[in-house]
Write a protein that holds these residues in place. Structure first.
Motif, PDB file in Angstrom:
ATOM      1  N   GLY A  70      94.616  64.006  23.868  1.00  0.00           N
ATOM      2  CA  GLY A  70      95.071  63.094  22.826  1.00  0.00           C
ATOM      3  C   GLY A  70      94.301  61.793  22.900  1.00  0.00           C
ATOM      4  O   GLY A  70      93.449  61.603  23.763  1.00  0.00           O
ATOM      5  N   ALA A  71      94.609  60.904  21.973  1.00  0.00           N
ATOM      6  CA  ALA A  71      93.993  59.589  21.974  1.00  0.00           C
ATOM      7  C   ALA A  71      94.990  58.625  21.361  1.00  0.00           C
ATOM      8  O   ALA A  71      95.793  59.005  20.500  1.00  0.00           O
ATOM      9  CB  ALA A  71      92.700  59.594  21.162  1.00  0.00           C
ATOM     10  N   ARG A  72      94.978  57.388  21.850  1.00  0.00           N
ATOM     11  CA  ARG A  72      95.879  56.406  21.269  1.00  0.00           C
ATOM     12  C   ARG A  72      95.296  55.014  21.399  1.00  0.00           C
ATOM     13  O   ARG A  72      94.464  54.750  22.274  1.00  0.00           O
ATOM     14  CB  ARG A  72      97.266  56.478  21.909  1.00  0.00           C
ATOM     15  N   ILE A  73      95.737  54.163  20.499  1.00  0.00           N
ATOM     16  CA  ILE A  73      95.327  52.760  20.542  1.00  0.00           C
ATOM     17  C   ILE A  73      96.522  51.944  20.996  1.00  0.00           C
ATOM     18  O   ILE A  73      97.632  52.108  20.486  1.00  0.00           O
ATOM     19  CB  ILE A  73      94.816  52.293  19.166  1.00  0.00           C
TER      20      ILE A  73
ATOM     21  N   LEU B 141      91.444  57.484  25.727  1.00  0.00           N
ATOM     22  CA  LEU B 141      91.072  58.875  25.488  1.00  0.00           C
ATOM     23  C   LEU B 141      91.684  59.715  26.602  1.00  0.00           C
ATOM     24  O   LEU B 141      91.383  59.501  27.768  1.00  0.00           O
ATOM     25  CB  LEU B 141      89.541  59.047  25.500  1.00  0.00           C
ATOM     26  N   GLN B 142      92.520  60.664  26.232  1.00  0.00           N
ATOM     27  CA  GLN B 142      93.214  61.468  27.245  1.00  0.00           C
ATOM     28  C   GLN B 142      92.628  62.873  27.294  1.00  0.00           C
ATOM     29  O   GLN B 142      92.549  63.553  26.270  1.00  0.00           O
ATOM     30  CB  GLN B 142      94.706  61.550  26.911  1.00  0.00           C
TER      31      GLN B 142
ATOM     32  N   THR C 292      86.906  68.835  36.635  1.00  0.00           N
ATOM     33  CA  THR C 292      86.183  68.448  35.425  1.00  0.00           C
ATOM     34  C   THR C 292      87.132  68.335  34.238  1.00  0.00           C
ATOM     35  O   THR C 292      88.255  68.824  34.261  1.00  0.00           O
ATOM     36  CB  THR C 292      85.111  69.500  35.093  1.00  0.00           C
ATOM     37  N   LEU C 293      86.641  67.693  33.165  1.00  0.00           N
ATOM     38  CA  LEU C 293      87.438  67.548  31.947  1.00  0.00           C
ATOM     39  C   LEU C 293      87.269  68.822  31.125  1.00  0.00           C
ATOM     40  O   LEU C 293      86.156  69.204  30.786  1.00  0.00           O
ATOM     41  CB  LEU C 293      86.946  66.330  31.152  1.00  0.00           C
ATOM     42  N   VAL C 294      88.372  69.494  30.814  1.00  0.00           N
ATOM     43  CA  VAL C 294      88.262  70.788  30.140  1.00  0.00           C
ATOM     44  C   VAL C 294      88.819  70.805  28.716  1.00  0.00           C
ATOM     45  O   VAL C 294      88.481  71.690  27.938  1.00  0.00           O
ATOM     46  CB  VAL C 294      88.935  71.918  30.958  1.00  0.00           C
ATOM     47  N   ALA C 295      89.692  69.869  28.372  1.00  0.00           N
ATOM     48  CA  ALA C 295      90.256  69.903  27.020  1.00  0.00           C
ATOM     49  C   ALA C 295      90.665  68.500  26.573  1.00  0.00           C
ATOM     50  O   ALA C 295      90.924  67.619  27.398  1.00  0.00           O
ATOM     51  CB  ALA C 295      91.470  70.823  26.983  1.00  0.00           C
ATOM     52  N   ILE C 296      90.700  68.316  25.249  1.00  0.00           N
ATOM     53  CA  ILE C 296      91.174  67.053  24.682  1.00  0.00           C
ATOM     54  C   ILE C 296      92.691  67.090  24.657  1.00  0.00           C
ATOM     55  O   ILE C 296      93.288  68.073  24.217  1.00  0.00           O
ATOM     56  CB  ILE C 296      90.634  66.881  23.247  1.00  0.00           C
TER      57      ILE C 296
ATOM     58  N   ILE D   5      86.348  59.718  17.005  1.00  0.00           N
ATOM     59  CA  ILE D   5      86.915  59.769  18.352  1.00  0.00           C
ATOM     60  C   ILE D   5      86.794  61.174  18.918  1.00  0.00           C
ATOM     61  O   ILE D   5      86.365  61.369  20.056  1.00  0.00           O
ATOM     62  CB  ILE D   5      88.395  59.316  18.337  1.00  0.00           C
ATOM     63  N   GLN D   6      87.120  62.178  18.089  1.00  0.00           N
ATOM     64  CA  GLN D   6      87.047  63.563  18.561  1.00  0.00           C
ATOM     65  C   GLN D   6      85.628  63.959  18.918  1.00  0.00           C
ATOM     66  O   GLN D   6      85.390  64.651  19.902  1.00  0.00           O
ATOM     67  CB  GLN D   6      87.601  64.514  17.502  1.00  0.00           C
ATOM     68  N   GLN D   7      84.677  63.467  18.123  1.00  0.00           N
ATOM     69  CA  GLN D   7      83.274  63.791  18.391  1.00  0.00           C
ATOM     70  C   GLN D   7      82.828  63.208  19.732  1.00  0.00           C
ATOM     71  O   GLN D   7      82.163  63.877  20.523  1.00  0.00           O
ATOM     72  CB  GLN D   7      82.410  63.246  17.252  1.00  0.00           C
ATOM     73  N   VAL D   8      83.225  61.948  19.983  1.00  0.00           N
ATOM     74  CA  VAL D   8      82.870  61.316  21.255  1.00  0.00           C
ATOM     75  C   VAL D   8      83.516  62.059  22.425  1.00  0.00           C
ATOM     76  O   VAL D   8      82.878  62.311  23.448  1.00  0.00           O
ATOM     77  CB  VAL D   8      83.280  59.823  21.256  1.00  0.00           C
ATOM     78  N   MET D   9      84.773  62.472  22.232  1.00  0.00           N
ATOM     79  CA  MET D   9      85.461  63.204  23.312  1.00  0.00           C
ATOM     80  C   MET D   9      84.777  64.547  23.577  1.00  0.00           C
ATOM     81  O   MET D   9      84.625  64.960  24.728  1.00  0.00           O
ATOM     82  CB  MET D   9      86.945  63.383  22.968  1.00  0.00           C
TER      83      MET D   9
END
Lengths: 74, 71
Positions: A58-61, A7-8, A52-56, A33-37
């Motif tokens: 991306g995500a990859r497997i 999760l990036q 702090t984490l401010v934005a999504i 995945i988006q909901q968890v992020m």
């Protein structure tokens, strides 16, 4: 085959922070995945040097294939 | 006069990955660093459960390791 879900997130100072999760569910959806992020950002419990984490971002497997080799060890 | 100052904290998620021949669980632990000092326990548990919901392993326990500076 081993799989890792990455999760990036973008941090307050514009750097990228990655959280990894081992053995993601094979049935996983991008919506989940988006909901968890979103939850991770909303709860705001992570804050490193980069802020702090401010934005999504991306995500990859990531698939990793490991093959054990048979060696003749005396 | 003494004081307690937060230094850092990590979130540790213990998962069951499978069972051995004696049917005892096999565990693995995943650590997430950089937990801030202003989190609430409720939020930390929510985040832990959200992260675990994406994994095919079963979550066994959640723990927090916190370092504080005493002076």
């Amino acid at each position: 085959m081993t799989q890792v879900l990455e999760l990036q997130f973008e941090t307050a100072i514009g750097k990228t922070t990655v959280l990894t999760i081992d053995a993601p569910k094979p049935t996983i959806t991008t919506a989940e995945i988006q909901q968890v992020m979103q939850t991770i950002m909303a709860k705001n419990v992570f804050e490193g040097q980069a802020g702090t984490l401010v934005a999504i971002k991306g995500a990859r497997i990531i698939d990793r294939q490991v093959t054990e080799l048979e060696l003749a060890i005396a | 006069m003494t004081s307690v100052n937060f230094v850092n904290a990590t979130l540790r998620l213990k998962y069951v990955t499978g069972y051995n021949e004696q049917n005892e669980p096999k565990f693995t632990t995943k650590t997430y660093r950089n937990v801030n000092g202003s989190h609430s326990t409720v939020d930390l548990v929510a985040v832990a459960n959200a992260i675990a919901s994406l994994s095919s392993h079963t979550l066994d326990s959640i723990s927090k390791v916190e370092t504080t500076d005493l002076s």
